[in-house]
Design a protein around this motif. Structure first.
Motif, mmCIF file in Angstrom:
data_model
loop_
_atom_site.group_PDB
_atom_site.id
_atom_site.type_symbol
_atom_site.label_atom_id
_atom_site.label_comp_id
_atom_site.label_asym_id
_atom_site.label_seq_id
_atom_site.Cartn_x
_atom_site.Cartn_y
_atom_site.Cartn_z
ATOM 1 N N ARG A 51 -3.104 -136.878 -58.052
ATOM 2 C CA ARG A 51 -3.818 -136.806 -59.072
ATOM 3 C C ARG A 51 -3.958 -135.422 -59.156
ATOM 4 N N GLY A 52 -4.510 -135.011 -60.441
ATOM 5 C CA GLY A 52 -5.783 -134.284 -60.827
ATOM 6 C C GLY A 52 -6.614 -133.896 -61.149
ATOM 7 N N GLY A 53 -7.265 -133.080 -60.834
ATOM 8 C CA GLY A 53 -8.726 -133.366 -61.168
ATOM 9 C C GLY A 53 -9.998 -131.788 -61.474
ATOM 10 N N ILE A 54 -10.675 -132.055 -61.825
ATOM 11 C CA ILE A 54 -11.564 -130.919 -63.565
ATOM 12 C C ILE A 54 -12.802 -130.241 -62.254
ATOM 13 N N GLN A 55 -12.584 -128.680 -62.734
ATOM 14 C CA GLN A 55 -13.287 -128.193 -62.026
ATOM 15 C C GLN A 55 -14.358 -126.880 -63.790
ATOM 16 N N GLY A 56 -15.511 -127.070 -63.643
ATOM 17 C CA GLY A 56 -16.660 -126.493 -65.153
ATOM 18 C C GLY A 56 -17.034 -126.340 -64.318
ATOM 19 N N ARG A 57 -18.230 -125.744 -65.676
ATOM 20 C CA ARG A 57 -19.918 -125.635 -65.804
ATOM 21 C C ARG A 57 -20.421 -126.585 -67.290
ATOM 22 N N ARG A 58 -21.712 -127.049 -67.000
ATOM 23 C CA ARG A 58 -21.985 -127.604 -67.198
ATOM 24 C C ARG A 58 -22.647 -126.598 -68.693
ATOM 25 N N PRO A 59 -22.964 -126.966 -69.169
ATOM 26 C CA PRO A 59 -24.027 -126.076 -71.016
ATOM 27 C C PRO A 59 -24.820 -125.411 -70.589
ATOM 28 N N LYS A 60 -25.623 -124.045 -71.132
ATOM 29 C CA LYS A 60 -25.760 -122.947 -70.266
ATOM 30 C C LYS A 60 -27.317 -123.907 -70.230
ATOM 31 N N THR A 61 -27.621 -124.419 -71.212
ATOM 32 C CA THR A 61 -28.568 -125.159 -71.714
ATOM 33 C C THR A 61 -28.995 -126.320 -69.814
ATOM 34 N N ALA A 62 -28.690 -126.570 -69.118
ATOM 35 C CA ALA A 62 -28.509 -126.862 -68.696
ATOM 36 C C ALA A 62 -29.109 -126.281 -67.066
ATOM 37 N N ALA A 63 -30.063 -127.416 -65.497
ATOM 38 C CA ALA A 63 -30.809 -126.085 -64.954
ATOM 39 C C ALA A 63 -29.697 -125.179 -63.942
ATOM 40 N N ASP A 64 -27.898 -125.861 -63.187
ATOM 41 C CA ASP A 64 -27.472 -125.673 -62.890
ATOM 42 C C ASP A 64 -26.065 -125.241 -63.735
ATOM 43 N N ALA A 65 -26.242 -124.523 -64.890
ATOM 44 C CA ALA A 65 -25.662 -124.057 -65.802
ATOM 45 C C ALA A 65 -24.258 -123.158 -65.150
ATOM 46 N N ASP A 66 -24.584 -122.260 -64.453
ATOM 47 C CA ASP A 66 -23.767 -121.363 -63.527
ATOM 48 C C ASP A 66 -22.294 -121.664 -62.714
ATOM 49 N N SER A 67 -23.654 -123.252 -62.258
ATOM 50 C CA SER A 67 -22.024 -123.283 -60.568
ATOM 51 C C SER A 67 -21.309 -124.405 -60.730
ATOM 52 N N LEU A 68 -19.781 -124.175 -60.101
ATOM 53 C CA LEU A 68 -18.757 -124.120 -61.057
ATOM 54 C C LEU A 68 -18.925 -125.874 -60.183
ATOM 55 N N LEU A 69 -18.277 -126.590 -60.576
ATOM 56 C CA LEU A 69 -18.262 -128.427 -60.472
ATOM 57 C C LEU A 69 -17.292 -128.362 -60.421
#
Length: 123
Positions: A51-69
């Motif tokens: 399958r495929g997975g997704i990676q990205g970052r939350r919006p700038k307003t989130a506390a962990d906005a710079d974390s790659l999830l």
């Protein structure tokens, strides 16, 4: 699905793993359009995970906005094993945690945060 504007980002992975295309499509659009994640990319998790997975970052307003999830979509009806989850972590480069996006037939999505190993819960 193939006429939707977001399909071009998903096409190569959906064509390789068509059985999981619906869950990937729903999760991708939820993260990108509804939750407005940034730097959203689809990753092929390989033949072991199928399958495929997704990676990205939350919006700038989130506390962990710079974390790659990392998010791995699956259907509610699927059976998931601990071995498969181990393979998912390895396919994603062994992050400290991933989100399992469980998509139901009515297109609702529930996200579960899974950590690698034993992790003390926050108080």
């Amino acid at each position: 699905m193939d006429i939707h504007p977001s399909y071009s980002a998903l096409a190569s992975v959906v064509e390789r793993y068509p059985a999981h295309g619906g869950a990937l499509f729903q999760t991708y659009n939820d993260l990108k359009l509804a939750q407005q994640w940034r730097d959203v990319e689809v990753k092929d998790l390989g033949q072991v995970c199928k399958r495929g997975g997704i990676q990205g970052r939350r919006p700038k307003t989130a506390a962990d906005a710079d974390s790659l999830l990392h998010v791995v979509p699956c259907a509610l009806a699927e059976s998931i094993s601990m071995v498969w989850l181990k393979d998912v972590f390895e396919a994603l480069g062994n992050p400290s945690s991933i989100y399992l996006a469980v998509v139901s037939d009515d297109s609702s999505i529930v996200y579960y945060k899974l950590s690698s190993g034993i992790v003390k819960p926050s108080i």
